[in-house]
Scaffold this motif. Sequence first.
Motif, short mmCIF file in Angstrom:
data_model
loop_
_atom_site.label_atom_id
_atom_site.label_comp_id
_atom_site.label_asym_id
_atom_site.label_seq_id
_atom_site.Cartn_x
_atom_site.Cartn_y
_atom_site.Cartn_z
N LEU A 90 11.33 2.72 10.47
CA LEU A 90 10.92 3.29 11.92
C LEU A 90 9.84 2.07 12.32
O LEU A 90 8.91 1.98 11.93
N GLN A 91 10.35 1.17 12.99
CA GLN A 91 9.81 -0.13 13.33
C GLN A 91 9.51 -0.27 14.83
O GLN A 91 10.43 0.21 15.79
N ILE A 92 8.27 -0.55 15.50
CA ILE A 92 7.64 -0.24 16.49
C ILE A 92 7.16 -1.59 17.16
O ILE A 92 6.62 -2.38 16.42
N GLN A 93 7.81 -1.89 18.39
CA GLN A 93 7.13 -3.03 19.33
C GLN A 93 6.75 -2.76 20.44
O GLN A 93 7.66 -1.82 21.01
N VAL A 94 5.76 -3.38 20.82
CA VAL A 94 5.18 -2.96 22.34
C VAL A 94 5.22 -4.43 23.20
O VAL A 94 4.96 -5.33 22.46
N GLY A 95 5.23 -4.04 24.68
CA GLY A 95 5.07 -5.21 25.41
C GLY A 95 3.63 -5.56 25.63
O GLY A 95 3.39 -6.77 25.96
N SER A 96 2.87 -4.87 25.34
CA SER A 96 1.29 -5.19 25.30
C SER A 96 0.80 -4.16 24.07
O SER A 96 1.22 -2.98 24.11
N GLY A 97 -0.55 -4.62 23.76
CA GLY A 97 -1.21 -3.63 22.84
C GLY A 97 -1.65 -2.52 23.43
O GLY A 97 -2.22 -2.27 24.66
N GLU A 98 -1.35 -1.21 22.89
CA GLU A 98 -1.50 0.12 23.00
C GLU A 98 -1.57 0.94 21.94
O GLU A 98 -1.20 0.75 20.84
N ILE A 99 -2.09 2.32 22.30
CA ILE A 99 -2.15 3.38 21.27
C ILE A 99 -0.68 4.17 21.44
O ILE A 99 -0.22 4.31 22.25
N ILE A 100 -0.17 4.14 20.02
CA ILE A 100 0.95 4.68 20.06
C ILE A 100 1.07 6.00 19.29
O ILE A 100 0.26 6.06 18.41
N PRO A 158 7.56 -6.58 14.19
CA PRO A 158 7.55 -5.19 14.64
C PRO A 158 6.37 -4.32 13.68
O PRO A 158 6.17 -4.78 12.44
N TYR A 159 5.72 -3.07 14.08
CA TYR A 159 5.06 -2.44 13.05
C TYR A 159 5.83 -1.40 12.51
O TYR A 159 6.71 -0.80 12.93
N GLU A 160 5.70 -1.61 10.94
CA GLU A 160 6.80 -0.83 10.31
C GLU A 160 5.83 0.61 9.82
O GLU A 160 5.03 0.69 9.23
N PHE A 161 6.30 1.75 10.38
CA PHE A 161 5.67 3.25 10.24
C PHE A 161 5.99 3.60 8.49
O PHE A 161 5.06 4.34 8.09
#
Length: 205
Positions: A90-100, A158-161
Amino acid sequence: MARFNEILVGRYNRMLQRLLSMKGGPPAPQLASEIQPQMDVEALPVELRFLLGWHLYQTTVQQLASAANASGVQVRNPLTSGAVAVITSLQIQVGSGEIIDITESFGGITPDLTNVFTGTRVDSRAKLNSILVPSSFAPAADLGLPIFAAVIPISQNPYEFINKEYDAIPMFPGHALRVVGSGLNVDLRVHFKWRERAIEEGEVS
């Protein structure tokens, strides 16, 4: 007549039969009472997972930024699927830094988000259509049960959960998982990898 220590879960026998090209009846119809050579069938290489009934899929779901709205991505196992899926990446990418936030619900009460997608099979032997239903929309709100929250920086990587084997998430029928950003007007992209198979009788609670 029943055998002593008879094995009744058929997928392991079928796996041995296919892997070793054995003819006739089940090659391992019962547990041995003596010390025997062992094969860890759960540690098989990915190309042999199909012999255990696993079908492999992946997809990337993107929700574009929407003014004054939080973006959300969801994956759901329908209540009537009769199958279990295991999220292995489960990899997450965001358009700007934020809390997910990652939240979940059980019992089949969660509808899909507006934009519905499908999984792409990774193994050509897998069924064409996955049972999992990915979806996205903005605005989106968290589900009832929180399991994760963290600040995700904007990055090319991406951030890997899911980092270890036991981080994998089993999803039985009626289970929904949702990723929601707290920021407004921010792109959200989530890549899922999973495997799925029919539920065995002994796995039903």
